[in-house]
Scaffold this active site. Structure first.
Site, PDB file in Angstrom:
ATOM      1  CB  CYS A 167      -0.995  -0.009   1.160  1.00 23.82           C
ATOM      2  SG  CYS A 167      -0.296   0.164   2.806  1.00 23.82           S
ATOM      3  CB  CYS A 192       0.358   1.334  -4.134  1.00 23.78           C
ATOM      4  SG  CYS A 192       0.580  -0.314  -4.793  1.00 23.78           S
ATOM      5  CB  CYS A 248       3.270  -2.637  -7.888  1.00 22.44           C
ATOM      6  SG  CYS A 248       3.819  -3.854  -6.741  1.00 22.44           S
TER       7      CYS A 248
END
Length: 141
Positions: free
Chosen positions: A15, A89, A93
């Site tokens: 997160c 997020c 990533c």
């Protein structure tokens, strides 16, 4: 869900601040899976400390997060994981072939009191239990 050819799957929870949702998810997975799953958590912009309301909400269910600290998300952590679960997020990533990516849409506990964190905590625990079933790992307790 399939994992890489490892006897012990590795799961990374991500997160933004690694101070709430991902900390709760990692703690539940570690508690329920024991040594059967390697557990990591990280944040794309980690906070300095774990959210105090999250610490209190987890304490209520017998999980102590007081020693945990937010960690920065690295490409190495993602690459070393069989399953990466993001929680708000976005595209922070990195994506690697052979890794399973899931996005859990959950309310952000940042700035919330413990009363608002409890339902988020309970939803995370339910999702972690479902993840264990998907991984073929029987939960402890």
């Amino acid at each position: 869900m399939s994992t890489a050819a490892t006897a012990r799957p590795s799961v990374l929870f991500v997160c933004v601040h690694n101070a709430g949702r991902s900390q709760m998810a990692a703690a539940f997975l570690a508690r329920l899976a024991g040594d059967a799953v390697e557990v990591r958590s990280a944040g794309s912009a980690p906070a300095d400390t774990v959210n105090p309301a999250v610490v209190e909400a987890m304490r209520e269910v017998g999980v102590d997060l007081t020693a945990e600290t937010p960690k920065r998300l690295t490409a190495e952590a993602v690459q070393a994981s069989d399953v990466v679960i993001t929680m708000g997020c976005g595209d922070a990533c990195p994506v690697f072939p052979g890794t399973t990516y899931l996005d859990w849409e959950l309310d952000d506990p940042a700035g919330q009191g413990v009363d608002a964190v409890r339902p988020i905590r309970d939803e995370i625990e339910a999702r972690v239990r479902g993840l264990l079933a998907d991984l073929g790992v029987r939960p402890r307790g």
